[in-house]
Scaffold this motif. Structure first.
Motif, PDB file in Angstrom:
ATOM      1  N   LYS A   1       1.103  -1.570   0.594  1.00 14.78           N
ATOM      2  CA  LYS A   1      -0.223   0.092  -0.542  1.00 14.78           C
ATOM      3  C   LYS A   1       0.146   1.441  -0.366  1.00 14.78           C
ATOM      4  N   VAL A   2       1.665   1.473   0.667  1.00 18.26           N
ATOM      5  CA  VAL A   2       2.694   2.399   0.567  1.00 18.26           C
ATOM      6  C   VAL A   2       3.510   2.245  -0.408  1.00 18.26           C
ATOM      7  N   LEU A   3       3.643   1.936  -1.191  1.00 15.79           N
ATOM      8  CA  LEU A   3       4.478   1.842  -2.259  1.00 15.79           C
ATOM      9  C   LEU A   3       3.848   2.458  -3.252  1.00 15.79           C
ATOM     10  N   GLU A   4       2.841   1.883  -3.550  1.00 18.02           N
ATOM     11  CA  GLU A   4       0.837   2.136  -4.110  1.00 18.02           C
ATOM     12  C   GLU A   4       0.838   3.778  -4.134  1.00 18.02           C
ATOM     13  N   GLU A   5       0.694   4.293  -2.526  1.00 15.29           N
ATOM     14  CA  GLU A   5      -0.153   4.882  -1.987  1.00 15.29           C
ATOM     15  C   GLU A   5       0.880   6.522  -1.408  1.00 15.29           C
ATOM     16  N   GLY A   6       2.373   5.876  -1.546  1.00 14.37           N
ATOM     17  CA  GLY A   6       3.406   6.573  -0.483  1.00 14.37           C
ATOM     18  C   GLY A   6       3.362   6.634   1.090  1.00 14.37           C
ATOM     19  N   ASN A   7       4.374   6.740   0.963  1.00 11.21           N
ATOM     20  CA  ASN A   7       4.718   6.740   2.959  1.00 11.21           C
ATOM     21  C   ASN A   7       3.932   8.098   3.836  1.00 11.21           C
ATOM     22  N   GLN A   8       4.022   7.900   4.630  1.00 14.41           N
ATOM     23  CA  GLN A   8       3.493   9.005   5.751  1.00 14.41           C
ATOM     24  C   GLN A   8       4.225  10.360   4.951  1.00 14.41           C
ATOM     25  N   SER A   9       5.292  10.754   4.981  1.00 11.52           N
ATOM     26  CA  SER A   9       5.614  12.048   4.250  1.00 11.52           C
ATOM     27  C   SER A   9       5.092  12.757   3.224  1.00 11.52           C
ATOM     28  N   MET A  10       5.353  11.578   2.684  1.00 12.32           N
ATOM     29  CA  MET A  10       4.684  12.043   1.115  1.00 12.32           C
ATOM     30  C   MET A  10       3.475  12.591   0.744  1.00 12.32           C
ATOM     31  N   ASN A  11       2.067  11.712   1.407  1.00 13.21           N
ATOM     32  CA  ASN A  11       1.451  12.102   1.856  1.00 13.21           C
ATOM     33  C   ASN A  11       0.945  13.431   2.457  1.00 13.21           C
ATOM     34  N   TRP A  12       1.702  13.803   3.624  1.00 12.07           N
ATOM     35  CA  TRP A  12       1.691  15.060   4.142  1.00 12.07           C
ATOM     36  C   TRP A  12       2.252  16.460   3.269  1.00 12.07           C
ATOM     37  N   ILE A  13       3.415  16.100   2.712  1.00 11.03           N
ATOM     38  CA  ILE A  13       3.220  16.917   1.852  1.00 11.03           C
ATOM     39  C   ILE A  13       2.646  17.052   1.005  1.00 11.03           C
ATOM     40  N   LYS A  14       2.147  16.037   0.281  1.00  7.96           N
ATOM     41  CA  LYS A  14       1.137  16.084  -1.060  1.00  7.96           C
ATOM     42  C   LYS A  14      -0.313  17.527   0.251  1.00  7.96           C
ATOM     43  N   GLN A  15      -0.882  16.741   1.159  1.00  4.15           N
ATOM     44  CA  GLN A  15      -1.786  17.894   1.193  1.00  4.15           C
ATOM     45  C   GLN A  15      -0.843  19.108   1.100  1.00  4.15           C
ATOM     46  N   TYR A  16       0.364  19.231   1.757  1.00  4.08           N
ATOM     47  CA  TYR A  16       1.139  20.826   2.273  1.00  4.08           C
ATOM     48  C   TYR A  16       0.961  21.637   0.601  1.00  4.08           C
TER      49      TYR A  16
ATOM     50  N   GLU B   1      -1.039  21.229  -1.249  1.00  2.00           N
ATOM     51  CA  GLU B   1      -2.515  21.272  -1.744  1.00  2.00           C
ATOM     52  C   GLU B   1      -2.891  22.582  -0.890  1.00  2.00           C
ATOM     53  N   GLY B   2      -2.497  23.151  -0.492  1.00  5.72           N
ATOM     54  CA  GLY B   2      -2.777  24.213   0.611  1.00  5.72           C
ATOM     55  C   GLY B   2      -3.362  24.101   2.465  1.00  5.72           C
ATOM     56  N   LEU B   3      -2.877  23.005   3.272  1.00  8.30           N
ATOM     57  CA  LEU B   3      -3.309  22.305   3.858  1.00  8.30           C
ATOM     58  C   LEU B   3      -2.248  22.637   5.251  1.00  8.30           C
TER      59      LEU B   3
ATOM     60  N   ILE C   1      -2.504  19.378   9.011  1.00  5.07           N
ATOM     61  CA  ILE C   1      -1.883  18.269   8.611  1.00  5.07           C
ATOM     62  C   ILE C   1      -2.204  17.335   9.913  1.00  5.07           C
ATOM     63  N   MET C   2      -1.574  17.509  11.116  1.00  6.16           N
ATOM     64  CA  MET C   2      -0.919  16.627  12.123  1.00  6.16           C
ATOM     65  C   MET C   2      -2.605  16.267  13.167  1.00  6.16           C
ATOM     66  N   LYS C   3      -3.757  17.432  12.512  1.00  9.03           N
ATOM     67  CA  LYS C   3      -5.109  17.138  12.834  1.00  9.03           C
ATOM     68  C   LYS C   3      -5.345  16.002  12.981  1.00  9.03           C
ATOM     69  N   TYR C   4      -5.502  16.379  11.520  1.00 12.16           N
ATOM     70  CA  TYR C   4      -6.442  14.672  10.229  1.00 12.16           C
ATOM     71  C   TYR C   4      -5.417  14.149  10.960  1.00 12.16           C
ATOM     72  N   THR C   5      -4.013  13.796  10.918  1.00 16.09           N
ATOM     73  CA  THR C   5      -3.097  12.144  11.505  1.00 16.09           C
ATOM     74  C   THR C   5      -3.124  11.645  13.111  1.00 16.09           C
ATOM     75  N   ILE C   6      -3.605  12.599  13.686  1.00 11.21           N
ATOM     76  CA  ILE C   6      -4.091  12.874  15.428  1.00 11.21           C
ATOM     77  C   ILE C   6      -5.553  12.161  15.361  1.00 11.21           C
ATOM     78  N   LYS C   7      -6.451  12.371  14.617  1.00  8.76           N
ATOM     79  CA  LYS C   7      -7.670  12.440  14.820  1.00  8.76           C
ATOM     80  C   LYS C   7      -7.468  10.549  13.835  1.00  8.76           C
ATOM     81  N   GLU C   8      -7.105  10.078  13.176  1.00  3.48           N
ATOM     82  CA  GLU C   8      -7.401   8.903  11.834  1.00  3.48           C
ATOM     83  C   GLU C   8      -5.879   8.200  12.915  1.00  3.48           C
TER      84      GLU C   8
END
Length: 372
Positions: A332-347, A349-351, A356-363
């Protein structure tokens, strides 16, 4: 679990704080929980799990302390921050957790806030020292792959650093040059020399991507300790990384003549040191997208492809040990990216980093609540 499985134990470092700041309460945590200990900086705390072979038991051992800590933190309107660096805006002053600890004072004076990071150290039980040092040699050559899967520190002081593992970029590897140990005697001699010359303050002051560990270091060793991974909030992913490590080591033991870098690498040990150190930095910068140098023959390949090749090589061993399903989170990580890559994408996109941390803490909380 199969009889061939190895014992696995974890040292898990955490950051505590609010949803927009780092708050150091490690002294209070250590006094409250017998299985938590302070780190040199007060914003860090660590818990250690007992060695177990069974992955289901390891899951519970990893989750239980975290859930108990979260309940305690909730009462103080605090939480666990999933980043491996001080991601929120903060004072660069070192926050000593133990004013009377001489070793902590040395760390503060020499390294300062650069050591304020969180990670997961994965320990594999290997009581045969010849096998242990062969495993350390191979895993060191491939440590950059494990860092790339786990990367979770692109932010520092409320800024994007342009690195996927800022933690490994800033962490002061010590001593700065570590050889490939030929055997146990070679390791003991090296440790003694470095403590004598002051390169290391004590046996604990050996901070590298991987090292031998045991009840009486450097003389009595019984496990391999992989130290390069960033903090992994997803326990299923952490166990997948552990399974990949365990399978690679078991596969090595079945193929020592073709997998021990001491025997099979085209490079001298000096060349191999540089290749591995360079690969670690490249992985810290670009993780799965990094172009790495293979330890065996010097060919260049993208980290993601190397991991895919490794998984393919281990297919038969994973099936034999009934561990195939454990590896799914890595795919799944190879396909969708690791935690950093997903955070960078969100960043990008304007978050904000705070959002970003609030959302991850909720998860994280949702996963904990859904778990057994």
């Amino acid at each position: 679990m199969h009889n061939d499985n190895l014992y696995k134990g974890f040292e898990v470092e955490l950051f505590t704080g609010s949803h927009n700041s780092h708050v150091g309460v490690s002294d209070d945590i250590e006094k409250t929980f017998s299985n938590f200990v302070k780190e040199p900086d007060n914003r860090n705390v660590e818990y250690i799990t007992n060695p177990e072979k069974d992955y289901k038991v390891n899951y519970k051992n990893l989750l239980g302390p975290r859930k108990n800590l979260r309940k305690w933190l909730n009462k103080r309107e605090l939480t666990i921050i999933p980043s491996s660096t001080l991601c929120f805006k903060h004072d660069n002053k070192f926050q000593r957790s133990d004013k009377n600890n001489v070793y902590h004072k040395f760390i503060q004076d020499k390294y300062g806030i650069s050591i304020a990071t969180s990670s997961v150290h994965i320990n594999l039980g290997i009581d045969n020292v010849d096998k242990l040092f062969a495993a350390i040699r191979l895993v060191r050559c491939e440590a950059s792959l494990f860092l790339s899967i786990s990367a979770s520190s692109p932010f520092l002081n409320n800024k994007f650093t342009n690195n996927h593992s800022q933690r490994w970029i800033q962490f002061p590897k010590t001593p700065n040059k570590v050889p490939f140990f030929i055997n146990h005697e070679n390791y003991i001699k090296w440790i003694d020399e470095n403590i004598k010359t002051g390169n290391m303050q004590n046996i604990r002051h050996f901070w590298s991507s991987i090292r031998p560990n045991g009840p009486k270091r450097p003389y009595v060793l019984d496990r391999l300790e992989l130290r390069i991974c960033d903090y992994v909030a997803d326990i299923d992913l952490l166990l997948a990384i552990t399974a990949l490590l365990e399978l690679r080591v078991i596969y090595l033991f079945e193929n020592m003549q073709s997998l021990d870098p001491l025997i099979t690498s085209h490079f001298s040990m000096e060349q191999l040191i540089k290749i591995c150190d360079d690969n670690e930095i490249k992985a810290a910068k670009n993780s799965l997208d990094a172009e790495l140098i293979h330890w065996r023959d010097g060919r260049k390949l993208i980290c993601r492809e190397w991991i895919k090749n490794l998984l393919l090589d281990l297919t038969e061993t994973a099936e034999k040990l009934n561990m195939t399903n454990l590896l799914k989170p890595i795919y799944k990580v190879l396909e969708e990216g690791n935690q950093s890559m997903n955070w960078i994408k969100q960043y990008r996109e304007g978050l904000s980093i705070e959002d970003i941390m609030k959302y991850t803490i909720k998860e994280m909380i949702k996963t904990e609540e859904d778990s057994i």
